[in-house]
Design an enzyme around this catalytic site. Structure first.
Site: not given
Ligand code: ADP
Length: 158
Positions: A17, A41, A90, A127
């Site tokens: 992130h 959730k 990703r 996450s």
């Molecule tokens: P997650 O629970 O899948 O990590 P979130 O809902 O918190 O995701 O994700 C928020 C945003 O961050 C989304 O656009 C997601 O694609 C992006 N994101 C999450 N992890 C990564 C990563 N490792 N690299 C790039 N973008 C990411």
């Protein structure tokens, strides 16, 4: 003022992130990181805890504002006067869903979605996977900022 939103659950924020937020912060005057309030959730950290962590680890960028939102992201964008969303991609598996969301959001409101490709170093990182590994005692240092690592271990230890 060129403003953009990076939305997500951030439960908790990872280096994946942060990579997207940091790179976006160099392209815009202000990046609003919007934490989704989703009561359906189950989360490990409360929304306020997630916001505090995000504020702490994005402080050095200097142009990040962290907010929470519920309901439709496009309504949040309208209220805040934000014309565009940045999302990290990703893998191809993210694409199908994100493309549909982007098209739907544009159709509903004219808000644009821009995709930023992930740093390959973090393309496997989410996450939910992070929490699973940490829960079973795996080493997640290097995947999250030190502060988050510490809080994650404390929370999982219960
Ligand atoms: P997650 O629970 O899948 O990590 P979130 O809902 O918190 O995701 O994700 C928020 C945003 O961050 C989304 O656009 C997601 O694609 C992006 N994101 C999450 N992890 C990564 C990563 N490792 N690299 C790039 N973008 C990411």
């Amino acid at each position: 003022m060129r403003r953009v939103v990076c939305p997500g659950s951030f439960d908790p924020v990872t280096n994946g992130h942060l990579d997207i937020i940091g790179r976006t912060s160099r392209l815009y005057d202000e990046v609003v990181v919007a934490v989704l309030i989703n009561i359906e959730k189950r989360s490990l950290f409360t929304v306020d805890e997630r916001i505090e962590m995000l504020q702490a680890v994005t402080k050095e960028y200097g142009n990040i504002r962290v907010e929470k939102f519920h309901g439709l992201l496009v309504d949040f964008c309208r209220q805040q006067g934000i014309p565009a969303i940045v999302k990290g991609l990703r893998a191809v598996s993210d694409f199908d869903y994100e493309l549909q969301m982007a098209q739907l959001n544009y159709r509903m409101s004219g808000v644009e979605t821009l995709f930023m490709s992930t740093n390959p170093e973090y393309s496997f990182l989410s996450s939910s996977r992070l929490k699973e590994i940490a829960r079973y005692g795996g080493d997640v240092s290097g995947l999250v900022p030190d502060l988050v690592h510490q809080l994650l271990i404390e929370r999982l230890r219960g």
